[in-house]
Design a protein around this motif. Structure first.
Motif, PDB file in Angstrom:
ATOM      1  N   ALA A   1      -2.123  -3.439   2.429  1.00  0.00           N
ATOM      2  CA  ALA A   1      -2.754  -3.531   1.111  1.00  0.00           C
ATOM      3  C   ALA A   1      -4.152  -4.117   1.227  1.00  0.00           C
TER       4      ALA A   1
ATOM      5  N   ILE B   1      -2.615   0.815  -4.187  1.00  0.00           N
ATOM      6  CA  ILE B   1      -1.819  -0.375  -3.940  1.00  0.00           C
ATOM      7  C   ILE B   1      -0.684  -0.370  -4.943  1.00  0.00           C
TER       8      ILE B   1
ATOM      9  N   SER C   1      -6.685   1.940  -5.790  1.00  0.00           N
ATOM     10  CA  SER C   1      -7.491   0.837  -5.255  1.00  0.00           C
ATOM     11  C   SER C   1      -8.983   1.070  -5.390  1.00  0.00           C
TER      12      SER C   1
ATOM     13  N   ARG D   1       0.835  -1.202   0.000  1.00  0.00           N
ATOM     14  CA  ARG D   1       0.000   0.000   0.000  1.00  0.00           C
ATOM     15  C   ARG D   1       0.871   1.253   0.000  1.00  0.00           C
TER      16      ARG D   1
ATOM     17  N   VAL E   1      -6.647  -1.461   2.685  1.00  0.00           N
ATOM     18  CA  VAL E   1      -7.186  -0.450   1.780  1.00  0.00           C
ATOM     19  C   VAL E   1      -8.128  -1.073   0.754  1.00  0.00           C
TER      20      VAL E   1
END
Length: 321
Positions: free
Chosen positions: A70, A39, A52, A34, A73
């Motif tokens: 990652a 990402i 994302s 992230r 998010v």
């Protein structure tokens, strides 16, 4: 020790509608991390940034590693994370709904709980899949027979269109390479369509397990939705890929399918079809026609007579009416 992130959860209004998103992004042999609200995919060629909030489904192929930030998010943005095994024959997905409202899943549950309405939704699904077919009054056995006949016609039609020889549908769960080129393409296309359908179902807050054609599986409704576009989108993409050669059919199928999905605006169409099938107009009974759109973020309590009252209050000494 500091927390991973102190950023607050995005509201539905801040996020891209699922119908406006990319269908899916496929990654393999890289590390997914992230960077702010994006990402990143890091491999031997460098770092690629992917917003994302614009992803419908992230397909994680062989050799991928994904970090906790990652996944955090992706979950916040309502993107489905799909782990795909070698050649795409394994599937695992999860995601968070873009809506805060339970209106659509309640409409789904009500339609599913009654056998008559469940069958009516199944008939409506077959009408979408096979335009021109009269499904009124058809039994489930008749619907299944219709499906088998129309799928065979589709395979023959695509074989004639592309010049790719076709014998029969074969799926070898534990040996992807055992199938011929068109069968490998059809399998790869099906897995991608399941990921896309799961992303839409999760984003809308529907239950993946309450199916109207499929039953008994945690993704029954996902399979229902994916099959709506099998003969129109998935199978033609598979045969187009197989027509280019027998090598790397799965990767070519993914690219062909991605292009078809984006060109036809399939995600937006999928959202409209699900709402139409469940006869959902954005309101729930018991709340005087209160809007339950994607931006709705309110909790209510159920009272007698299917009346819903505001949450966060004590009703011990005051009348609800």
């Amino acid at each position: 020790m500091t927390t991973v992130s102190k950023r607050g959860t995005s509201s539905p209004r801040e996020l891209n509608r699922v119908g406006d998103r990319l269908s899916f992004v496929y990654l393999e042999r890289c590390t997914v991390h992230r960077d702010d609200n994006a990402i990143t995919a890091t491999d031997a060629d460098g770092v690629t940034h992917i917003p994302s909030a614009t992803i419908g489904a992230l397909l994680l192929g062989p050799g991928t590693r994904v970090t906790h930030p990652a996944m955090s998010v992706l979950g916040e943005c309502g993107a489905a994370a799909v782990w795909v095994g070698e050649h795409g024959v394994r599937f695992y997905a999860g995601g968070r709904a873009l809506t805060r409202s339970s209106g659509l899943v309640e409409a789904q549950a009500m339609a599913w709980a009654d056998r008559r309405s469940r069958l009516e939704v199944a008939r409506a699904m077959y009408r979408l899949r096979f335009p021109g077919e009269d499904t009124a009054g058809r039994t489930r056995q008749q619907l299944l027979s219709m499906e088998g006949r129309r799928l065979k016609e589709c395979y023959r039609r695509e074989s004639a269109r592309t010049g790719v020889p076709w014998k029969r549908r074969e799926y070898h769960r534990d040996d992807f390479s055992a199938g011929d080129a068109p069968n490998q393409g059809v399998t790869a296309a099906a897995q991608c369509m399941y990921g896309v359908a799961h992303a839409v179902v999760a984003a809308l807050g529907c239950s993946p397990g309450l199916g109207f054609v499929h039953s008994g599986h945690e993704r029954s409704f996902v399979l229902d939705v994916a099959d709506l576009y099998k003969t129109e989108v998935a199978i033609p993409a598979a045969f187009d890929a197989a027509a280019e050669g027998v090598e790397d059919v799965a990767s070519r199928t993914r690219r062909a399918l991605r292009d078809r999905i984006n060109k036809t605006g399939l995600l937006d169409r999928c959202v409209r079809d699900i709402k139409a099938l469940l006869d959902y107009d954005g309101t729930r009974e018991g709340q005087a026609g209160a809007e339950e759109g994607p931006d709705s973020d309110r909790m209510t309590l159920q009272s007698d007579g299917d009346v819903h009252v505001s949450g966060g209050r004590n009703y011990g000494d005051e009348p609800i009416w």
